[in-house]
Design a protein around this motif. Structure first.
Motif, mmCIF file in Angstrom:
data_model
loop_
_atom_site.group_PDB
_atom_site.id
_atom_site.type_symbol
_atom_site.label_atom_id
_atom_site.label_comp_id
_atom_site.label_asym_id
_atom_site.label_seq_id
_atom_site.Cartn_x
_atom_site.Cartn_y
_atom_site.Cartn_z
ATOM 1 N N PRO A 237 4.502 -1.917 6.315
ATOM 2 C CA PRO A 237 5.012 -2.047 7.749
ATOM 3 C C PRO A 237 4.873 -1.590 9.136
ATOM 4 O O PRO A 237 6.077 -0.571 8.692
ATOM 5 C CB PRO A 237 5.664 -3.337 7.350
ATOM 6 N N SER A 238 5.435 -2.218 9.685
ATOM 7 C CA SER A 238 5.230 -1.766 11.036
ATOM 8 C C SER A 238 7.107 -1.848 11.764
ATOM 9 O O SER A 238 7.582 -1.153 12.920
ATOM 10 C CB SER A 238 5.168 -2.733 12.870
ATOM 11 N N ARG B 9 1.243 10.017 10.767
ATOM 12 C CA ARG B 9 0.423 8.709 10.706
ATOM 13 C C ARG B 9 1.417 7.474 9.633
ATOM 14 O O ARG B 9 0.420 7.396 8.636
ATOM 15 C CB ARG B 9 -0.368 10.227 9.699
ATOM 16 N N ARG B 10 1.009 6.888 10.386
ATOM 17 C CA ARG B 10 2.060 5.006 9.606
ATOM 18 C C ARG B 10 0.433 4.748 9.158
ATOM 19 O O ARG B 10 -0.572 4.272 9.174
ATOM 20 C CB ARG B 10 2.498 4.600 10.213
ATOM 21 N N PRO B 11 0.535 5.024 7.545
ATOM 22 C CA PRO B 11 -0.298 3.671 6.756
ATOM 23 C C PRO B 11 -0.564 2.675 7.451
ATOM 24 O O PRO B 11 0.468 2.112 7.158
ATOM 25 C CB PRO B 11 -0.387 4.779 5.477
ATOM 26 N N LYS B 12 -1.702 2.039 7.281
ATOM 27 C CA LYS B 12 -1.611 0.489 7.692
ATOM 28 C C LYS B 12 -0.117 -0.397 6.406
ATOM 29 O O LYS B 12 -0.870 -1.184 6.697
ATOM 30 C CB LYS B 12 -3.105 0.194 7.536
ATOM 31 N N SER B 13 -0.947 0.049 5.327
ATOM 32 C CA SER B 13 -0.126 -0.667 3.742
ATOM 33 C C SER B 13 1.402 -0.544 4.743
ATOM 34 O O SER B 13 1.729 -1.355 4.020
ATOM 35 C CB SER B 13 0.339 -0.379 2.827
#
Length: 159
Positions: A110-111, A104-108
């Motif tokens: 970076p990829s 669950r990588r938060p949008k805050s």
């Protein structure tokens, strides 16, 4: 003693088996991202047990150390073994971070963070496994000394 046998060899084999397994699984999860969802929590659990195993092996080694002669090889073994604790802990933290960030990588975030954590976890696994091999090699030297079991049928050299 554990079931009538000394606890030291049994406890020492927990990290000997699990740390390379965790390192290998970490490489797999870094290369095949789908494995993170499938095996990630199992690997995190094995990494946690590895940290506990390192701690138990260190503790049993400290007890054994009081009953054997001090040598330079034994001192080197204990130095190396002590450095395994932080390495195993870092590997656990990085594997945990990889699984948590991938799930669950938060949008805050970076990829690029997930691939960087994956690379760090792999490097950590390789470093931990290398150190584990050094610890084991020095432990064998401390236990067996100059015994060459290949050519002398277990007799000390020169005897």
């Amino acid at each position: 003693p554990l079931l009538g046998l000394p606890a030291r060899p049994r406890l020492a084999h927990v990290p000997i088996v699990l740390l390379p397994l965790v390192a290998l699984a970490t490489v797999g999860m870094a290369v095949i991202p789908a494995w993170r969802a499938r095996f990630g929590w199992v690997v995190v659990g094995l990494a946690a047990v590895s940290v506990l195993g390192v701690q138990l092996a260190l503790g049993s080694g400290e007890v054994l150390e009081k009953h054997v002669p001090r040598t330079k090889v034994l001192e080197r073994h204990t130095e190396l073994a002590g450095s395994l604790r932080p390495l195993a802990l870092v590997l656990f933290v990085l594997v945990l971070a990889l699984v948590l960030l991938d799930g669950r990588r938060p949008k805050s975030i970076p990829s690029w963070v997930v691939p960087v954590v994956a690379v760090l976890a792999v490097v950590s696994g390789v470093a931990t496994t290398y150190r584990l091999a050094e610890v084991g090699h020095n432990g064998a030297r401390a236990a067996w000394g100059d015994t060459d079991v290949r050519s002398n049928h277990g007799r000390p050299k020169g005897g």
